[in-house]
Design a protein around this motif. Structure first.
Motif, PDB file in Angstrom:
ATOM      1  N   TYR A 239      12.600  69.008  71.331  1.00  0.00           N
ATOM      2  CA  TYR A 239      11.138  69.043  71.488  1.00  0.00           C
ATOM      3  C   TYR A 239      10.569  67.654  71.242  1.00  0.00           C
ATOM      4  CZ  TYR A 239      11.238  69.348  66.340  1.00  0.00           C
ATOM      5  OH  TYR A 239      11.484  69.125  65.013  1.00  0.00           O
ATOM      6  N   GLN A 240       9.363  67.439  71.791  1.00  0.00           N
ATOM      7  CA  GLN A 240       8.684  66.158  71.625  1.00  0.00           C
ATOM      8  C   GLN A 240       8.149  66.022  70.188  1.00  0.00           C
ATOM      9  OE1 GLN A 240       7.334  63.893  74.684  1.00  0.00           O
ATOM     10  NE2 GLN A 240       9.395  64.555  75.199  1.00  0.00           N
ATOM     11  N   VAL A 241       8.239  64.818  69.666  1.00  0.00           N
ATOM     12  CA  VAL A 241       7.778  64.535  68.306  1.00  0.00           C
ATOM     13  C   VAL A 241       6.636  63.523  68.395  1.00  0.00           C
ATOM     14  CG1 VAL A 241       8.459  63.752  66.011  1.00  0.00           C
ATOM     15  CG2 VAL A 241      10.144  64.853  67.497  1.00  0.00           C
ATOM     16  N   PRO A 242       5.478  63.787  67.780  1.00  0.00           N
ATOM     17  CA  PRO A 242       4.380  62.815  67.847  1.00  0.00           C
ATOM     18  C   PRO A 242       4.807  61.456  67.297  1.00  0.00           C
ATOM     19  CG  PRO A 242       3.605  64.917  66.974  1.00  0.00           C
ATOM     20  CD  PRO A 242       5.099  65.005  67.039  1.00  0.00           C
ATOM     21  N   LEU A 243       4.558  60.405  68.065  1.00  0.00           N
ATOM     22  CA  LEU A 243       4.953  59.070  67.652  1.00  0.00           C
ATOM     23  C   LEU A 243       4.266  58.681  66.346  1.00  0.00           C
ATOM     24  CD1 LEU A 243       6.947  57.403  69.386  1.00  0.00           C
ATOM     25  CD2 LEU A 243       5.034  55.930  69.985  1.00  0.00           C
ATOM     26  N   ALA A 244       3.003  59.066  66.196  1.00  0.00           N
ATOM     27  CA  ALA A 244       2.277  58.734  64.971  1.00  0.00           C
ATOM     28  C   ALA A 244       2.916  59.383  63.747  1.00  0.00           C
ATOM     29  CB  ALA A 244       0.815  59.168  65.091  1.00  0.00           C
ATOM     30  N   GLU A 245       3.488  60.559  63.931  1.00  0.00           N
ATOM     31  CA  GLU A 245       4.163  61.242  62.824  1.00  0.00           C
ATOM     32  C   GLU A 245       5.419  60.484  62.402  1.00  0.00           C
ATOM     33  OE1 GLU A 245       4.848  65.659  62.999  1.00  0.00           O
ATOM     34  OE2 GLU A 245       6.952  65.008  62.900  1.00  0.00           O
ATOM     35  N   VAL A 246       6.191  60.033  63.382  1.00  0.00           N
ATOM     36  CA  VAL A 246       7.398  59.265  63.067  1.00  0.00           C
ATOM     37  C   VAL A 246       7.012  57.959  62.370  1.00  0.00           C
ATOM     38  CG1 VAL A 246       9.455  58.155  64.023  1.00  0.00           C
ATOM     39  CG2 VAL A 246       8.609  60.289  65.019  1.00  0.00           C
ATOM     40  N   GLN A 247       5.986  57.326  62.866  1.00  0.00           N
ATOM     41  CA  GLN A 247       5.493  56.088  62.258  1.00  0.00           C
ATOM     42  C   GLN A 247       5.099  56.316  60.802  1.00  0.00           C
ATOM     43  OE1 GLN A 247       2.772  53.632  64.688  1.00  0.00           O
ATOM     44  NE2 GLN A 247       1.312  53.847  63.008  1.00  0.00           N
ATOM     45  N   ALA A 248       4.394  57.419  60.552  1.00  0.00           N
ATOM     46  CA  ALA A 248       3.952  57.715  59.183  1.00  0.00           C
ATOM     47  C   ALA A 248       5.125  57.984  58.258  1.00  0.00           C
ATOM     48  CB  ALA A 248       3.009  58.925  59.207  1.00  0.00           C
ATOM     49  N   ARG A 249       6.219  58.498  58.787  1.00  0.00           N
ATOM     50  CA  ARG A 249       7.410  58.734  57.963  1.00  0.00           C
ATOM     51  C   ARG A 249       8.196  57.438  57.738  1.00  0.00           C
ATOM     52  NH1 ARG A 249       9.270  64.180  57.493  1.00  0.00           N
ATOM     53  NH2 ARG A 249       7.923  65.675  58.578  1.00  0.00           N
ATOM     54  N   LEU A 250       8.159  56.552  58.719  1.00  0.00           N
ATOM     55  CA  LEU A 250       8.965  55.325  58.643  1.00  0.00           C
ATOM     56  C   LEU A 250       8.400  54.310  57.649  1.00  0.00           C
ATOM     57  CD1 LEU A 250      10.692  53.496  61.508  1.00  0.00           C
ATOM     58  CD2 LEU A 250       8.992  52.210  60.213  1.00  0.00           C
ATOM     59  N   VAL A 251       7.086  54.154  57.626  1.00  0.00           N
ATOM     60  CA  VAL A 251       6.480  53.091  56.800  1.00  0.00           C
ATOM     61  C   VAL A 251       6.829  53.228  55.320  1.00  0.00           C
ATOM     62  CG1 VAL A 251       4.281  52.133  56.006  1.00  0.00           C
ATOM     63  CG2 VAL A 251       4.653  52.532  58.450  1.00  0.00           C
ATOM     64  N   PRO A 252       6.785  54.423  54.715  1.00  0.00           N
ATOM     65  CA  PRO A 252       7.178  54.517  53.303  1.00  0.00           C
ATOM     66  C   PRO A 252       8.624  54.107  53.044  1.00  0.00           C
ATOM     67  CG  PRO A 252       5.935  56.466  53.950  1.00  0.00           C
ATOM     68  CD  PRO A 252       6.243  55.708  55.202  1.00  0.00           C
ATOM     69  N   HIS A 253       9.505  54.333  54.011  1.00  0.00           N
ATOM     70  CA  HIS A 253      10.896  53.905  53.831  1.00  0.00           C
ATOM     71  C   HIS A 253      11.008  52.374  53.843  1.00  0.00           C
ATOM     72  CE1 HIS A 253      12.303  57.952  53.854  1.00  0.00           C
ATOM     73  NE2 HIS A 253      11.977  58.185  55.112  1.00  0.00           N
ATOM     74  N   ILE A 254      10.189  51.731  54.668  1.00  0.00           N
ATOM     75  CA  ILE A 254      10.120  50.256  54.642  1.00  0.00           C
ATOM     76  C   ILE A 254       9.704  49.797  53.249  1.00  0.00           C
ATOM     77  CG2 ILE A 254       8.731  48.297  55.402  1.00  0.00           C
ATOM     78  CD1 ILE A 254      10.254  48.709  57.735  1.00  0.00           C
ATOM     79  N   ALA A 255       8.634  50.403  52.723  1.00  0.00           N
ATOM     80  CA  ALA A 255       8.130  50.005  51.410  1.00  0.00           C
ATOM     81  C   ALA A 255       9.185  50.214  50.327  1.00  0.00           C
ATOM     82  CB  ALA A 255       6.861  50.790  51.084  1.00  0.00           C
ATOM     83  N   GLN A 256       9.865  51.358  50.393  1.00  0.00           N
ATOM     84  CA  GLN A 256      10.872  51.673  49.377  1.00  0.00           C
ATOM     85  C   GLN A 256      12.015  50.670  49.392  1.00  0.00           C
ATOM     86  OE1 GLN A 256      13.061  55.216  50.290  1.00  0.00           O
ATOM     87  NE2 GLN A 256      14.511  54.933  48.615  1.00  0.00           N
ATOM     88  N   LEU A 257      12.586  50.436  50.553  1.00  0.00           N
ATOM     89  CA  LEU A 257      13.800  49.626  50.639  1.00  0.00           C
ATOM     90  C   LEU A 257      13.526  48.142  50.429  1.00  0.00           C
ATOM     91  CD1 LEU A 257      15.713  51.383  53.545  1.00  0.00           C
ATOM     92  CD2 LEU A 257      16.191  51.503  51.106  1.00  0.00           C
ATOM     93  N   PHE A 258      12.336  47.689  50.786  1.00  0.00           N
ATOM     94  CA  PHE A 258      12.008  46.281  50.584  1.00  0.00           C
ATOM     95  C   PHE A 258      11.276  46.045  49.270  1.00  0.00           C
ATOM     96  CE2 PHE A 258      13.093  46.188  55.009  1.00  0.00           C
ATOM     97  CZ  PHE A 258      13.566  44.906  55.228  1.00  0.00           C
ATOM     98  N   GLY A 259      11.085  47.104  48.478  1.00  0.00           N
ATOM     99  CA  GLY A 259      10.381  46.943  47.216  1.00  0.00           C
ATOM    100  C   GLY A 259       8.975  46.416  47.418  1.00  0.00           C
ATOM    101  N   ALA A 260       8.320  46.950  48.455  1.00  0.00           N
ATOM    102  CA  ALA A 260       7.019  46.399  48.889  1.00  0.00           C
ATOM    103  C   ALA A 260       5.910  47.438  48.737  1.00  0.00           C
ATOM    104  CB  ALA A 260       7.100  45.951  50.346  1.00  0.00           C
ATOM    105  N   ARG A 261       4.711  46.971  48.874  1.00  0.00           N
ATOM    106  CA  ARG A 261       3.558  47.862  48.995  1.00  0.00           C
ATOM    107  C   ARG A 261       2.948  47.597  50.372  1.00  0.00           C
ATOM    108  NH1 ARG A 261       2.280  43.572  45.940  1.00  0.00           N
ATOM    109  NH2 ARG A 261       0.341  42.446  46.348  1.00  0.00           N
ATOM    110  N   THR A 262       2.437  48.644  51.004  1.00  0.00           N
ATOM    111  CA  THR A 262       1.927  48.511  52.359  1.00  0.00           C
ATOM    112  C   THR A 262       0.438  48.837  52.416  1.00  0.00           C
ATOM    113  OG1 THR A 262       2.535  50.783  52.936  1.00  0.00           O
ATOM    114  CG2 THR A 262       4.161  49.055  53.390  1.00  0.00           C
TER     115      THR A 262
END
Length: 268
Positions: A239-262
């Protein structure tokens, strides 16, 4: 000096900042996330080049300020997120013959073609694909381009895990794969990567197939690899997945792994 990644992956590196490590006072661990929506390839490339040039100019000023004993200005980090109209891009190490369309064929498929300054061979971008362009000053995090690539892969692996899709790496190949274990019958790529790094400032990045029309990959030899398939999140889930939903899930993983705040910025 510029450093380029290629489609061939170097030796593995650490997957996260060292536990308990504190950034130096001059490090800026903030990442400004800028969603661009659907944008043509050239304007997105121009924006990356401008942000890269601005950051490099700031680093030059900081070097002079440091020598003069003056305060330094923190360098920024950006994450551009977008999707593109149909486009093929060829990296510095790529082979033009890996594009299987001539000018008429490109026009027939409403696609464009760009030779660009990232590492890697040829790839496709198009609607339904989440493209991420981090313009990070790695002096703010760690100065290791191979570790950087492995972290980007891990961000995508964790995002796919949020959907119950098990993904990983194939030894010797950059990017994220399904059926990645040695000897698996149907290894297929779901995310391509290629970056450029100048004085530890990155550009270009990753392309995650979410709802991508995979038929467009049939007109290239993806990343120069002839014996493996490509896939998308929609194809795997059915099934199709909303791109905005995937984006919203991806950004926290960026913050976590890079020890960053977004923070988010919708300005183009």
């Amino acid at each position: 000096m510029d450093i380029y990644s290629a489609c061939v992956s170097p030796a593995p590196a650490a997957l996260a900042p060292e536990p308990g490590a504190s950034p130096a006072p001059e490090q800026n661990r903030a990442i400004l996330v800028r969603p661009l929506g659907l944008v043509a390839y050239q304007p997105a490339w121009d924006l990356q080049e401008q942000l890269l040039a601005d950051t490099l100019a700031l680093k030059t000023r900081n070097r002079a300020a440091q020598e003069a004993g003056q305060p330094l200005e923190p360098t920024p980090n950006y994450l551009l997120l977008c999707e593109h109209p149909h486009v093929y891009t060829l990296g510095k190490s790529g082979k033009p013959e890996h594009l299987l369309l001539d000018e008429a064929g490109l026009a027939q498929h409403a696609a464009t073609f760009h030779r660009i300054n990232r590492g890697g061979d040829i790839t496709y971008h198009g609607p339904g694909q989440l493209v991420g362009y981090p313009i990070f000053d790695l002096d703010n995090f760690f100065t290791d381009i191979h570790r950087y690539l492995r972290l980007l892969e891990e961000v995508v692996i964790l995002t796919l895990a949020d959907y119950g899709v098990v993904a990983g790496r194939i030894a010797g190949l950059t990017g994220v794969w399904l059926d990645f274990a040695e000897g698996a019958p149907n290894p297929r790529k779901i995310c391509a990567m290629g970056v450029k790094c100048s004085r530890w400032v990155t550009m270009h990045g990753f392309a995650l197939n979410v709802n991508t029309d995979l038929s467009y990959f049939g007109h290239i030899v993806p990343c120069g690899i002839t014996d493996k398939a490509v896939t998308s999140l929609a194809q795997e889930l059915g099934y199709q997945v909303p791109l905005a939903e995937v984006q919203a899930r991806l950004v926290p993983h960026i913050a976590q792994l890079f020890g960053a705040r977004t923070t988010s910025d919708s300005a183009a």
